[in-house]
Design a protein around this motif. Structure first.
Motif, PDB file in Angstrom:
ATOM      1  N   PHE A  71       2.374   0.463   0.467  1.00 25.50           N
ATOM      2  CA  PHE A  71       1.928   0.960  -0.840  1.00 25.50           C
ATOM      3  C   PHE A  71       2.449   2.358  -1.162  1.00 25.50           C
ATOM      4  O   PHE A  71       2.328   2.814  -2.291  1.00 25.50           O
ATOM      5  CB  PHE A  71       0.397   0.944  -0.907  1.00 25.50           C
TER       6      PHE A  71
ATOM      7  N   PHE B 238      -3.953  -0.834  -8.451  1.00 29.19           N
ATOM      8  CA  PHE B 238      -2.798  -1.578  -8.939  1.00 29.19           C
ATOM      9  C   PHE B 238      -2.702  -2.967  -8.319  1.00 29.19           C
ATOM     10  O   PHE B 238      -2.092  -3.869  -8.898  1.00 29.19           O
ATOM     11  CB  PHE B 238      -1.507  -0.820  -8.672  1.00 29.19           C
TER      12      PHE B 238
ATOM     13  N   HIS C  27      -0.011  -2.832 -13.899  1.00 33.86           N
ATOM     14  CA  HIS C  27       0.944  -2.916 -12.786  1.00 33.86           C
ATOM     15  C   HIS C  27       1.578  -4.292 -12.614  1.00 33.86           C
ATOM     16  O   HIS C  27       2.671  -4.396 -12.074  1.00 33.86           O
ATOM     17  CB  HIS C  27       0.230  -2.529 -11.480  1.00 33.86           C
TER      18      HIS C  27
ATOM     19  N   HIS D  79      -2.281   2.808  -5.888  1.00 36.31           N
ATOM     20  CA  HIS D  79      -1.405   1.651  -5.736  1.00 36.31           C
ATOM     21  C   HIS D  79      -2.095   0.551  -4.940  1.00 36.31           C
ATOM     22  O   HIS D  79      -2.049  -0.632  -5.307  1.00 36.31           O
ATOM     23  CB  HIS D  79      -0.109   2.075  -5.051  1.00 36.31           C
TER      24      HIS D  79
END
Length: 236
Positions: free
Chosen positions: A213, A106, A123, A102
């Motif tokens: 995150f 992302f 994402h 993430h």
């Protein structure tokens, strides 16, 4: 391929438009449109279908696979305490992978045509349309492809009897993550822990998008210093 002062037409398929935003993509994609209706990604009907996944497909498809991997370790003589420890370890490792993907993948910053396009698919679409219920979980076909290198890596690092249990635990962690993520967007938690987790995640979407995150917990945000500052009750 970047077009100066390009304006995205939300009434048309978006995927091959966003690349033209160039350096403006980062700002555009982090201005969310709050609607339960998702945008169209592709003109092609097959490609469009493959981008949409109902949340319950994740446990239905992957929990039997989790059980199969764990069963393999049982068949090779792994004891129940050892099995449980490896499954929990797999879940724990997943939480670090969840955070790392993430934060570093992302939320990678892009400005080229194909960089923007790929990021939007991966994402960016979720940040632009955070309430799109059919694009909150990862498509199973893509997950199956990504599982292969991870399985090969686990086999290199663990013994034949422990690898399936460890991998099964990691896959279980993924299922928990994807279902939790959907719930944080569309569920209405009544108790304190899930309610705080929902606020924590929505804070990442609507307030401080370069912090917070973690999805299933804030553990790694605390460890790596990406915990967002506390917000007062009026902030959410």
């Amino acid at each position: 391929m970047v077009v100066q002062n390009f304006v995205v037409d939300l009434n048309k398929a978006l995927v091959f438009q966003v690349g033209h935003l160039g350096g403006a993509y980062e700002e555009w994609v982090h201005q969310p449109i709050v609607s339960n209706e998702g945008p169209r990604f592709f003109e092609n009907e097959i490609l469009e279908f493959l981008t949409r996944t109902v949340w319950w497909a994740i446990p239905v498809i992957w929990l039997p696979v989790v059980c199969w991997f764990i069963h393999n370790s049982v068949q090779m003589g792994l004891s129940c305490p050892h099995l449980a420890l490896l499954v929990v370890l797999g879940i724990f490792v997943w939480t670090l992978l969840e955070y790392s993907l993430h934060r570093f993948l992302f939320h990678i910053k892009t400005k080229t045509y194909w960089g923007n396009t790929l990021h939007y698919l991966l994402h960016g679409c979720h940040h632009k349309h955070p309430m799109d219920g059919l694009r909150l979980v990862f498509p199973p076909a893509a997950t199956a492809i990504l599982l292969m290198p991870f399985w090969n890596l686990v086999k290199l690092m663990a013994t034949p009897s422990t690898a399936p249990a460890l991998f099964g635990g990691g896959l279980l962690g993924y299922v928990m993550y994807d279902c939790t993520h959907y719930y944080l967007h569309h569920g209405q938690p009544k108790t304190e822990v899930p309610r705080n987790l929902k606020k924590y995640h929505l804070n990442h979407h609507f307030r401080i998008q370069d912090k917070g995150f973690g999805i299933t917990s804030s553990l790694w945000d605390k460890v790596f210093g990406t915990l967002p500052p506390k917000m007062d009750a009026k902030s959410m």
